[in-house]
Motif scaffolding. Structure first.
Motif: not given
Length: 418
Positions: A172-193
């Motif tokens: 689950l920790a890996h899936r959360l990390a993957e999703r966190l990156t996906a929403v950043r790269k997809g600019e769903v949350l464009d303020y993430l780094r």
């Protein structure tokens, strides 16, 4: 007996974490060398020269250090190929997302220093020609020619608590990390780094997961972001909710922590120095099961730290997939330059469905754990390694992760008499 309850916690990190940046750079260099070596072999580069075939010749042990504005690549490499290390390093950093100085790192302006030299001839000779061959053993099987690239012990683990036969907390920790990156790269949350970490605590009763108790996400973000008013609800909505709903796991009673320090603007290499091989528990089973201590990234497949750990996972997963046990841990041990493992240990934690000795005999019959056989059976001389360097080497659905196959489960079950 009373029920035994406990919490077990595992963490993951995103690809923008400085240690993971180093792992990806080291593995990207390895991939580039393997790719070029394979091309040279296909072109007949070694024909008539008396030189070893390219895919047998390559040896890579590549380490990376990263800090504010600087990347240092070092290691021992033997290859026919030329690869542009500078371009590879900058390309990986760009792909990760460090493209502006205000993010704390910039792929275009960072310094890149390389200090690479050739592999020691003393090490090479035992891998090129194994102990058995050097001491007169008949090499009827060419697999015996390949000696282990180092000594040490490696572990593999599997459990039937998830569909991928991985422990639930790290999965689950890996899936959360993957999703966190996906929403950043997809600019769903464009303020993430790019930098970030996740953590999941699961309650177990009698060694079975029953509930997710705590979820933690710490993520780098743009300056001025309201943690409680914006970041927390956004991460729950766009990261936590989709992951847990997809997995069919209830999370709404879990305690959720988002950026507990309240601010995470300075991240990546500016916030912390990174090194290859410093996230070995993230890379494996999240602390569930034991670890031999050897890292994976930047090492070619003759290094048993990597290849034998993959093989151990393959064996353990097939044992569980065959229904021989609910949990399985495998330990393998090798001596440098020796083709046969020194020891093979199987632990099933009292969950075995047939006698443990029958499982051991079946594993010995079905799997060949010599380094040359592992390389052959898992097809490890391919440029597949950069994508292993983030979000875990195990529990992945990608077809290139050949050690995740359960292709010998039926044969194992039959050999064990199940």
């Amino acid at each position: 007996m009373p029920d035994r309850e406990y919490l077990f916690t595992s963490e993951s990190v995103t690809e923008g974490h400085p240690d993971k940046m180093c792992d990806q750079i080291s593995d990207a260099i390895l991939d580039a060398i393997i790719k070029r070596e394979n091309e040279l072999a296909a072109e007949g580069f070694v024909a008539g020269t008396g030189t070893k075939a390219a895919d047998d010749y390559v040896r890579v042990a590549c380490e990376t250090l990263i800090t504010t504005g600087l990347v240092v690549v070092s290691g021992e490499i033997r290859t026919h190929a030329y690869v542009d290390v500078q371009s590879i390093v900058r390309g990986v950093i760009k792909d990760i997302g460090y493209t502006r100085a205000k993010f704390g790192f910039d792929y275009e302006t960072c310094g890149v220093v390389t200090t690479i030299h050739e592999q020691s001839a003393d090490i090479a000779m035992g891998v090129d020609e194994s102990f058995e061959v050097q001491h007169g053993a008949a090499a009827v099987d060419p697999i015996d020619l390949v000696g282990a690239g180092d000594q040490g012990m490696m572990f593999g683990y599997a459990s039937n608590e998830t569909s991928t036969l991985m422990p639930m907390p790290i999965y689950l920790a890996h899936r959360l990390a993957e999703r966190l990156t996906a929403v950043r790269k997809g600019e769903v949350l464009d303020y993430l780094r790019p930098d970030g970490k996740t953590q999941v605590s699961v309650r177990y009763v009698n060694d079975k997961p029953v509930s997710v108790e705590k979820i933690l996400i710490s993520t780098q973000h743009a300056d001025g972001v309201d943690i409680e008013g914006l970041l927390r609800p956004d991460l729950i909505e766009h990261v936590i909710k989709p992951v847990f709903e997809l997995e069919g796991i209830e999370y709404k009673d879990a305690e959720i922590f988002v950026n507990p320090t309240g601010r995470f603007v300075i991240g990546g290499p500016m916030g912390d120095t990174g090194l290859t091989g410093r996230k070995i528990i993230v890379d494996t089973y999240g602390g569930m099961g034991r670890h031999g201590g050897g890292a994976f990234s930047g090492k070619d497949c003759t290094k048993v730290d990597r290849s034998a750990a993959y093989a151990a996972r393959w064996v353990a997963k097939n044992v569980v997939a065959a229904g021989l046990a609910d949990r399985c841990e495998i330990q393998l041990a090798y001596a440098i330059g020796v083709s046969h493992p020194l020891s093979v240990m199987i632990e099933t934690f009292g969950t075995e469905k047939v006698p443990a000795c029958d499982i051991e005999a079946a594993v010995s019959k079905v799997f060949d754990l010599r380094p040359g056989a592992i390389i052959r059976d898992l097809d490890l001389r391919r440029p597949i390694y950069r994508k292993t360097a983030a979000y875990g080497h195990f529990g992945r659905a990608d077809k290139d992760f050949t050690w995740e196959r359960t292709d010998r489960a039926e044969e194992l079950a039959a050999a064990a008499g199940l």
